[in-house]
Each structure stands twice: as structure tokens, then as C-alpha cells.
Design a protein around this motif. Structure first.
Motif, PDB file in Angstrom:
ATOM      1  N   PHE A   1      -5.261 -12.637  -8.581  1.00 55.98           N
ATOM      2  CA  PHE A   1      -4.399 -12.160  -9.669  1.00 55.98           C
ATOM      3  C   PHE A   1      -4.546 -10.646  -9.898  1.00 55.98           C
ATOM      4  O   PHE A   1      -3.608  -9.986 -10.347  1.00 55.98           O
ATOM      5  N   ARG A   2      -5.706 -10.100  -9.554  1.00 62.39           N
ATOM      6  CA  ARG A   2      -5.869  -8.643  -9.621  1.00 62.39           C
ATOM      7  C   ARG A   2      -4.926  -7.963  -8.635  1.00 62.39           C
ATOM      8  O   ARG A   2      -4.300  -6.949  -8.956  1.00 62.39           O
ATOM      9  N   VAL A   3      -4.823  -8.538  -7.439  1.00 57.36           N
ATOM     10  CA  VAL A   3      -3.904  -7.996  -6.434  1.00 57.36           C
ATOM     11  C   VAL A   3      -2.460  -8.094  -6.921  1.00 57.36           C
ATOM     12  O   VAL A   3      -1.664  -7.157  -6.776  1.00 57.36           O
ATOM     13  N   LEU A   4      -2.109  -9.226  -7.541  1.00 52.50           N
ATOM     14  CA  LEU A   4      -0.743  -9.407  -8.062  1.00 52.50           C
ATOM     15  C   LEU A   4      -0.415  -8.351  -9.123  1.00 52.50           C
ATOM     16  O   LEU A   4       0.681  -7.774  -9.134  1.00 52.50           O
ATOM     17  N   ASN A   5      -1.362  -8.123 -10.018  1.00 54.65           N
ATOM     18  CA  ASN A   5      -1.159  -7.102 -11.064  1.00 54.65           C
ATOM     19  C   ASN A   5      -0.918  -5.726 -10.452  1.00 54.65           C
ATOM     20  O   ASN A   5      -0.006  -4.997 -10.847  1.00 54.65           O
ATOM     21  N   LEU A   6      -1.759  -5.390  -9.482  1.00 54.10           N
ATOM     22  CA  LEU A   6      -1.642  -4.081  -8.835  1.00 54.10           C
ATOM     23  C   LEU A   6      -0.335  -3.976  -8.052  1.00 54.10           C
ATOM     24  O   LEU A   6       0.348  -2.944  -8.087  1.00 54.10           O
ATOM     25  N   LYS A   7       0.034  -5.061  -7.400  1.00 55.70           N
ATOM     26  CA  LYS A   7       1.281  -5.061  -6.632  1.00 55.70           C
ATOM     27  C   LYS A   7       2.477  -4.902  -7.574  1.00 55.70           C
ATOM     28  O   LYS A   7       3.459  -4.219  -7.258  1.00 55.70           O
ATOM     29  N   GLY A   8       2.384  -5.516  -8.740  1.00 55.28           N
ATOM     30  CA  GLY A   8       3.449  -5.370  -9.728  1.00 55.28           C
ATOM     31  C   GLY A   8       3.644  -3.928 -10.147  1.00 55.28           C
ATOM     32  O   GLY A   8       4.775  -3.430 -10.251  1.00 55.28           O
ATOM     33  N   LEU A   9       2.524  -3.221 -10.354  1.00 58.51           N
ATOM     34  CA  LEU A   9       2.606  -1.801 -10.727  1.00 58.51           C
ATOM     35  C   LEU A   9       3.164  -0.963  -9.578  1.00 58.51           C
ATOM     36  O   LEU A   9       3.966  -0.052  -9.787  1.00 58.51           O
ATOM     37  N   ALA A  10       2.739  -1.278  -8.347  1.00 62.00           N
ATOM     38  CA  ALA A  10       3.228  -0.530  -7.180  1.00 62.00           C
ATOM     39  C   ALA A  10       4.740  -0.730  -7.015  1.00 62.00           C
ATOM     40  O   ALA A  10       5.472   0.233  -6.749  1.00 62.00           O
ATOM     41  N   TYR A  11       5.202  -1.969  -7.185  1.00 64.27           N
ATOM     42  CA  TYR A  11       6.652  -2.222  -7.107  1.00 64.27           C
ATOM     43  C   TYR A  11       7.396  -1.428  -8.189  1.00 64.27           C
ATOM     44  O   TYR A  11       8.466  -0.865  -7.948  1.00 64.27           O
ATOM     45  N   TYR A  12       6.813  -1.370  -9.390  1.00 63.79           N
ATOM     46  CA  TYR A  12       7.460  -0.643 -10.488  1.00 63.79           C
ATOM     47  C   TYR A  12       7.616   0.836 -10.141  1.00 63.79           C
ATOM     48  O   TYR A  12       8.698   1.408 -10.274  1.00 63.79           O
ATOM     49  N   TYR A  13       6.507   1.442  -9.706  1.00 65.99           N
ATOM     50  CA  TYR A  13       6.574   2.875  -9.389  1.00 65.99           C
ATOM     51  C   TYR A  13       7.433   3.147  -8.155  1.00 65.99           C
ATOM     52  O   TYR A  13       7.839   4.286  -7.928  1.00 65.99           O
ATOM     53  N   HIS A  14       7.706   2.099  -7.376  1.00 67.54           N
ATOM     54  CA  HIS A  14       8.601   2.249  -6.221  1.00 67.54           C
ATOM     55  C   HIS A  14      10.040   1.896  -6.610  1.00 67.54           C
ATOM     56  O   HIS A  14      10.903   1.735  -5.735  1.00 67.54           O
ATOM     57  N   ASN A  15      10.275   1.727  -7.929  1.00 63.14           N
ATOM     58  CA  ASN A  15      11.618   1.437  -8.461  1.00 63.14           C
ATOM     59  C   ASN A  15      12.167   0.085  -8.010  1.00 63.14           C
ATOM     60  O   ASN A  15      13.369  -0.082  -7.890  1.00 63.14           O
ATOM     61  N   GLN A  16      11.269  -0.862  -7.771  1.00 62.46           N
ATOM     62  CA  GLN A  16      11.690  -2.238  -7.469  1.00 62.46           C
ATOM     63  C   GLN A  16      11.323  -3.093  -8.685  1.00 62.46           C
ATOM     64  O   GLN A  16      10.331  -3.824  -8.685  1.00 62.46           O
TER      65      GLN A  16
END
Length: 867
Positions: A426-441
Motif C-alpha cells: 500500500f505504500r507503493v500504491l500511495n507513492l504511485k498515486g502521487l507520481a500519477y498526479y504529478y504526471h497529470n494522470q
């Protein structure tokens, strides 16, 4: 002429250069109070220093004995005897009378302890001469490797204390030399340390000593060549000798240039790295990780953090000079031979790339961590057991390096099991969510947080996902996402959205603060200002101290009264003054933590609104943004608001502040900042003073250009020439035409297209002045330039999309008067409020819209019409 700088073991006296260490040795021998200790790295001229002391200071009454201890003896007795024997063998006439006595006593008194025997023999020698006995012991670090070394050094120390009983010992002193600290000489902790020696540090040649060496060598070199050699060697004696020896060879064949010196340096030291002292230094660095780590710290300007113990190692390795408060690699040759890439390769050999990468990661050096992981993967694969964690490290490092696409790619390869490694999953999911956000996805981002929220967890990871979902949902174009975000923030505020028992109190407050802040942001955009103000205030009250500045600045934007603004800014200054907050670089994981950007916003707001009052309070803290003058700080802040916020009006206020305080000593306005300030005021200002700024700026421009000519200069010239032409100041306008034309050779090729506007204005001036021949010549020049394909491919804010063709047609109208004249510059055409126009803003963006929507921007000079 015969060669002067030949290979010598002992430097001839006519080539020897006296250094401070020579003067120290002379004083020690004159005083006879304590032994001298020459502490120095190899190949620094240590042995020649000692031999020169013997050569220069020994009188007919004295005896100087040089002993090389690099070849050890079997025991202390034979070592002591060697010192006495060498003294006798090199001074047979002076010691002839006692030689027989000494040899007989050795045979008769076999049970006498070695140190006692040695003291007695020294006393006999001293009684045989009227002057001093100076014993020079070289390479003592070799002696420390023997079992009997403590006896030798303890005996030397005892000699000085035995003077109380034996007056003749006052005529004896020692000069010791080696690559070892005095504290390490005596190894047995039961024996008192060797702490009576006076350290002598043998540093490199000073610039004056370097020049003396060149004069002694009879090298006749240009000043540039002398400077180049010194810039490389910084006076290292061995390097200076070897480089100058090769210079001597080449100087006989051809005239030397600076690049010849660079080639000599490269060939001798920086190709195979096998020439002294570089070979020895690199070998020492290879073997000692402490030295390697210190070199890295020095390269990153952290030399002050190096411990005294490691500093001594660096000095004895020949890497630094002995300068207590100035730790830097002593010269450019050594610096390049110990470059960070080579240091890194040694670490990798020792530990392996993955271990090195993880260490970089743990030190939060994410750029190097990622680079090292990727280098490993270019030739290897991760072990199966390490793969998932290493890809997480790579994903996190990419995220912190703001390479969000790469972060997503690596995190997708980090496949923790949802059951066995739930926390990591779930830590990876949280981080991936932030990365997608900053990538405008946005949708992909929300999906990641949704999965965490649907997991049934009610811990910190769940709450962070909840908060992230709410914050990011605001960015979504889907209306239901915004409603869902508001619901989440309200549930966090009333504590119904999570299990409070599982969370620490400070974390709950932090969550609620961010929820209030996000609600305030929503209400701000919907015009619910009273509710927004209330939520901002709640956010400030509950938030961590590091988040308060961002929230207060947001509240400041909707605060109406001057008194309230003053109070808010005063609160911020109090936080800074009391050192409750310190800025950090922008961190995507902590988007509203106090950063340098927030600090800049505070200073700007204080200066623009309260330059006569609050600015006095924040002035002492400007140094946080760098050691600069007030005028330079204000100029940099103006650039910041232009680049970050496209806020030209605020930038002009800051620049005007510099201009108006030009004579204020506290602002310390330097010529470069003044030049750049006037340039930006000339370009951005659209007030009656703008022509005055331009005239003053171009006066400086004419005297001395302090920056590369760019499109801003071209537009400043064009606007001033146009303005003067409109006011019928034709001769003044021509003067500026002449000035900008005179520097054409210095103008970057990619903005030469702007000369079409200058030429067009010049042509018009000739037309108004009825100078037809000059107008025709200029028209021909315009057509030639406008027809150049390279020029036609360039972009110009001045010309817009159609200006080039219009200018070309206007030039043709001069040559062929039937053609219709148009002007692309400063069009005075009138427009209906609902008429569609195309405008270009100062940042280069274009917009096609109704005239009424850009009318205010046109009046402010923030854009101009293209059609």
C-alpha cells in the motif's frame, strides 16, 4: 645552454628555494630548546630540507649527522650504535680522540642497557667538539614498524630532561622527519607520549617562492605561462620541478602557449597517473575509505566537517596543505587525479553497485542512487529476493528527482504481495498515486488511492490515501470527484473518516489542518470568502509550524484590509525571526511545507506592501536566500515573480524599489544589477517613465554592455526609436538606430530577425527626413535580409506572424512607390469591443479572443495585437 633542471637526488644549493620550514629549522637549531619534527607527505622536498639545513647551518665547530632510518636495525642497541658510528665516520678528525674509547667500552660493558650506553657515547662526542651536535633522523615512520621504536623515541625525549644532570647535553638537539603524527610515534600507552617536539609543516611554494624557483632555474617565461604553471601546481615543489623541466625542454624548440602547458600536465600526470607524487597519493586514497569520504565532503564544500584526525591524514597524504581553516585540495592536478568519478569507482569495487546505490539512497542523494542502480541494471539483473525492494528504491528516487514517468515505470515493477507485505504494497500504491498526479494522470492517480481506501485499513497509510484522494480529486474535471473531495475533508474534520485510536494526536491535527486548508481553497474559487477565511484560520491553528507560511500566504490573498495584511505578515516574520521555521527545497511529498519559494513570496509581499515598516524586520533574514546586497536580493525576487508567477506588475514594483534607492548605501547597488534593473524596467514598464528608463539603460549599454544582447534589448531599442519618431525626435531616434546597428556583430544569430524591425524604423526615419537615397539603400538591405531563409525561420515577438512580410512589402513600396505601405509595429488601429483579435503576450503565448477580454492587458502593455 646546458640543461638546468636535471634529475637530482640532492638539489644543488643554487636551485634550492628557502621556505618557511627552513626558517623554522634554523630557529629550532639556534634555540636548542626542543627537537624539531618535520611532518610532511612524501615527495614534498623533506630530505632536501634536512640536507640543506646541514649544508647551510653547520659551522666548523658543529657536527650535523644525517641518518636515514628507512633500513631498520635488528634491535635498539644496533640502532643507537649506528647513530654514533655515522657521526664518527663522517667526522673522523673531530671524534678521533673518542672513537677508541667508545669501541673499548662497548666490549667491556656488555651489560649496560642500550639507552644508557647511547647517552654515555653522546656525552663523549659532545665533549670532543666546541659547538653543537645536531642529529637528523629521517624516515622515522619506518622505525615505528619495529619492536624497539618506543625505546628510541623515549631515549630522545629523556635526553632533553637529562640536561639537568649533564650540562653538555644542552649542546645536543634532534631534527626528526616522517610521514606520521608525533602522537603515533610511541605505541605503548604505559610510556609517556612523544609530546616535546615542535612541529614543522612543509607547505608548497608560495607565489613569491615559485617565482624565485623560476629565477634560480634561469627559465625566461612569459607571465601567462608562469601563471598557467602555478595555476596547475599551486607551488607543489616536486610537480613544479618536473613540469618546469619539461617546459625547459620545449622552450628551446618553440614558443610556448598556455595550451602547451595543459598538454605537458596531462601527459605527465593525468593520463597514466604513474608519476610521483600522484601515484603515491592515489595509492593511499585507494587504501583508505576515510580519506575518500573526506575528498567527497571537500568537493561538496563541506571541508569544515572533516575531523582533525582525517585532516592530518589528508595532509600526510599530500592532498591538502596545512591551513586549519581552509580545507581544500591543494592543486588542480591532484584535484583532477582524485575526481569524484574515480572515487566512486573505488567505492563500487569495494562494495558493489547495489550496496553503493542503497547507501546513496539512505543519505537522500537520490540522483546518485538512481544513476548507480541504473548502471547496475545496464549489465546485470537484481537478485530475485532484492528485486521488488530495489525497484521501489528506484521508483522513490525517481519521484524525489521529479521524474514522475520513470517513477511510475519502476514502481510498476515493485511487486510486493498484498498479503505478505501489505504495508509495503500500500505504500507503493500511495507513492504511485502521487507520481500519477504529478504526471497529470488524475484518474490513474485517484484509482491508486481508491484501492488503498477500499482495503479496509484505517491506519496512517489509509488516512494519507484519503487525504491525497481528496486533494487530488479537486483537480479532476469530473464534478462527482469534487463533491467526493468535499465529503472526505468534512469527514476528516469531524473525525468520522478514520479510526482515531490508531493515529497519534499530532498526526490527526496535521490531517485536519490540511482538510481545512483544502476546503478553504475550494471556497476561495467559488467566492465563499468568509467560509474560506474561517477554514484558513482553522488550518493555521491546527497545522504544523512548517505549513503555517503557505496557509497564511493563501489567506493573505483574500484579506482586504491593510491592518489584517500587516498582522499576517508580522506573524510570518515572527516565525522566521524566532527560528521556528526554516525553508527547504520544494518537496513533492510535502507540498505546503515552508520552502524557499514561500520565503521569497513573504519578502516580496512585505516589500511591496510595507517597505517602510515591516521590511526593516525581515531585512536581517534575507541572508537565508544567499549572501547578497539588498538590491541584488530585490532583483532576483523580481526575476522569480516573472518566471514563476508571470507577475510583471509586482516585478516592476520591486525593480522600481531598486531604482529609487540607487543612492541608498544600504542597498549597495552594483553596476551589473543597475544595468539589469534598468533593462527590465525599460522592457516591462508601460508608464510615462518608461522612455526615461530606456534612455538611461541605453546610455549604460553604449558605455559597457554587461550582458549578452537578447530580444529584450531589441524590443527596447525598437520601442524607444518608435516613440521618438512619433514625437518627431528624428535625430535622437537615428542616434539609437546607429547604436543598435553598431553592435550587430555581437548579436546572437537566432535573434537577428529583429533587425528587420530596426531597419524598418530606420527606413521610415529616412522617409520622414526626405533622405531618399538612404531610404532606398535601407529598403534594399531589408529585402535582402527578409529573403534570407535562415532569417525567415526565426521567431520574433516584435514581428508576430505577419510582420516580416509586411516589412518586406513596405521596403518594396520605397523601391516601387505604387505599393501599399503598412506597419507591423505599434499599430494604432481601433477595434470594436466584440471584434475578434489575435494578441501576443510577453511570455510569447498567443491568444485569439474578443477585444474586450484583453483590453485591460493591452492598456497595461502586457500584450500587443498581431492582426
Amino acid at each position: 645552454m646546458p640543461k638546468v633542471l636535471k634529475p637530482y637526488t640532492i638539489i644543488p644549493s643554487d636551485l634550492y628555494v628557502q621556505r618557511d620550514a627552513d626558517r623554522q629549522i634554523k630557529n629550532i637549531i639556534n634555540d636548542m630548546g626542543r627537537p624539531g619534527y618535520v611532518l610532511v607527505s612524501r615527495q614534498m622536498g623533506k630530505t632536501n630540507l634536512l640536507l640543506n639545513a646541514k649544508r647551510k647551518l653547520e659551522t666548523p665547530d658543529d657536527v650535523f649527522v644525517y641518518i636515514d632510518l628507512s633500513n631498520p636495525f635488528e634491535n635498539a642497541k644496533t640502532c643507537f650504535e649506528n647513530i654514533i658510528d655515522t657521526a664518527i665516520e663522517t667526522n673522523t678528525e673531530k671524534f678521533k680522540s673518542v672513537e677508541k674509547t667508545i669501541l673499548e667500552r662497548r666490549k667491556e660493558l656488555l651489560e649496560t642497557p642500550p639507552h644508557k650506553q647511547h647517552t654515555n657515547e653522546l656525552r663523549l662526542l659532545l665533549k670532543s667538539i666546541p659547538g653543537k651536535l645536531v642529529i637528523i633522523l629521517d624516515e622515522i615512520d619506518a622505525l615505528t614498524k619495529t619492536k624497539y621504536s618506543d625505546q628510541i623515541f623515549a631515549q630522545i625525549r629523556s635526553i632533553y630532561f637529562s640536561r639537568v644532570n649533564f650540562k653538555e647535553l644542552e649542546k645536543l638537539t634532534y631534527i626528526l622527519s616522517g610521514v606520521i603524527e608525533p602522537t603515533e610515534i610511541i605505541k605503548d600507552p604505559k610510556i609517556s607520549p612523544f609530546n616535546i617536539g615542535q612541529k614543522i609543516f612543509l607547505n608548497d611554494f608560495s607565489r613569491d617562492e615559485f617565482e624565485q624557483f623560476l629565477n634560480n632555474s634561469k627559465l625566461d617565461l612569459d607571465q601567462k605561462i608562469r601563471d598557467r604553471i602555478f595555476n596547475w601546481t599551486n607551488g607543489n615543489p616536486r610537480m613544479t620541478w618536473d613540469v618546469c623541466s619539461e617546459v625547459e625542454n620545449q622552450n628551446k624548440r618553440h614558443e610556448l602557449k598556455e595550451e602547451n602547458i595543459d598538454k605537458i600536465i596531462s601527459d605527465i600526470y593525468l593520463t597514466t597517473f604513474d608519476k610521483p607524487p600522484i601515484d603515491n597519493i592515489r595509492e593511499l586514497v585507494k587504501k583508505d575509505r576515510e580519506i575518500r569520504n573526506a575528498i567527497v565532503e571537500i568537493e561538496y564544500q563541506k571541508g569544515k566537517e572533516v575531523s582533525d584526525k582525517v585532516k592530518s591524514k589528508l595532509y600526510l597524504s599530500g592532498i591538502i596543505n596545512y591551513e586549519e581553516n581552509d580545507i581544500h585540495i591543494k592543486n588542480q592536478i591532484i584535484k583532477e587525479s582524485l575526481n569524484l568519478e574515480w572515487i566512486k569507482s573505488l567505492e563500487e569495487e569495494d562494495k558493489g553497485l547495489v550496496r553503493v546505490a542503497i547507501e546513496f539512497f539512505e543519505k537522500e542523494n537520490y540522483i546518485e542512487a538512481l544513476n548507480t542502480f541504473e548502471r547496475f541494471l545496464s549489465e546485470n539483473n537484481f537478485e530475485e529476493a532484492d528485486k521488488t525492494l530495489c525497484y521501489y528504491y528506484m521508483g522513490y528516487a525517481s519521484y524525489r528527482n521529479t521524474d514522475f514517468l520513470k517513477a511510475i515505470q519502476y514502481l510498476n515493477q515493485s511487486t510486493f504481495d498484498v498479503d505478505e507485505d501489505a504495508k509495503w504494497y500500500f505504500r507503493v500504491l500511495n507513492l504511485k498515486g502521487l507520481a500519477y498526479y504529478y504526471h497529470n494522470q488524475i484518474d490513474e492517480s485517484l484509482q491508486c488511492f481508491k484501492e488503498v481506501m477500499n482495503s479496509g485499513r484505517k491506519d496512517e497509510i489509509y488516512v494519507r490515501a484519503l487525504l491525497n484522494f481528496g486533494s487530488i480529486a479537486l483537480k479532476s474535471e469530473k464534478l462527482n470527484h469534487k463533491d467526493e473531495a468535499i465529503k472526505i475533508f468534512n469527514e476528516i474534520i469531524d473525525e468520522s473518516g478514520f479510526n482515531k485510536e490508531k493515529l497519534k494526536d499530532y498526526f490527526v491535527k496535521e490531517l485536519k489542518s490540511i482538510a481545512h486548508y483544502n476546503l478553504a481553497q475550494i471556497q476561495n474559487t467559488t467566492g465563499e470568502y468568509e467560509k474560506a477565511i474561517e477554514n484558513y484560520r482553522q488550518a493555521i491553528q491546527l497545522g504544523k509550524v512548517n505549513t503555517k507560511p503557505a496557509i497564511i500566504l493563501a489567506l493573505l490573498e483574500i484579506t482586504k484590509t491593510t491592518e489584517e495584511k500587516f498582522d499576517l505578515l508580522n506573524q510570518l516574520i515572527n516565525l522566521i525571526s524566532e527560528e521556528k521555521i526554516k525553508p527547504i527545497e520544494k518537496d513533492p511529498e510535502k507540498p505546503i511545507d515552508f520552502s524557499f519559494d514561500e520565503l521569497k513570496s513573504i519578502v516580496v509581499s512585505v516589500y511591496v506592501n510595507f517597505s517602510d515598516s515591516l521590511f526593516e524586520r525581515i531585512k536581517p533574514h534575507l541572508s537565508i536566500l544567499g549572501d547578497k546586497t539588498i538590491s541584488k536580493h530585490l532583483y532576483d525576487l523580481a526575476i522569480h515573480v516573472i518566471n514563476k508567477e508571470k507577475d510583471w506588475n509586482t516585478a516592476i514594483l520591486l525593480l522600481n524599489g531598486i531604482y529609487k534607492n540607487a543612492s541608498n548605501e544600504e542597498y549597495a547597488l552594483d553596476s551589473e544589477t543597475k544595468y539589469n534593473t534598468l533593462k527590465l524596467l525599460s522592457y516591462f514598464s508601460r508608464t510615462p517613465e518608461s522612455s526615461r528608463y530606456s534612455i538611461e539603460y541605453l546610455s549604460l549599454f553604449a558605455k559597457e554592455r554587461l550582458a549578452v544582447i537578447d530580444y529584450l534589448d531589441m524590443e527596447i531599442f525598437a520601442n524607444l526609436i518608435y516613440s521618438l519618431t512619433e514625437k518627431k525626435g528624428f535625430q535622437n531616434a537615428l542616434r539609437y538606430v546607429t547604436l543598435i546597428n553598431s553592435v550587430k556583430e555581437s548579436v546572437p544569430e537566432n535573434i537577428l530577425i529583429n533587425y528587420l524591425v530596426i531597419y524598418h524604423l530606420e527606413l521610415n526615419l529616412y522617409f520622414y527626413l526626405n533622405q531618399r537615397q538612404k531610404a532606398i539603400a535601407k529598403a534594399e538591405e531589408i529585402i535582402s535580409l527578409a529573403s534570407d531563409e535562415k532569417i525567415r525561420q526565426q521567431n520574433s515577438n516584435l514581428l508576430g506572424e505577419t510582420g516580416l512580410d509586411i516589412i518586406k512589402k513596405n521596403a518594396e513600396s520605397i523601391l516601387h512607390p505604387t505599393a501599399r505601405v503598412q506597419t507591423p509595429v505599434k499599430s494604432e488601429k481601433t477595434y470594436g469591443r466584440n471584434q475578434t483579435v489575435k494578441v501576443r503576450y510577453k511570455d510569447g503565448t498567443t491568444l485569439e479572443t474578443k477585444f474586450k477580454k484583453v483590453e485591460n492587458d493591452l492598456k497595461k502593455g502586457e500584450c500587443y495585437i498581431l492582426n
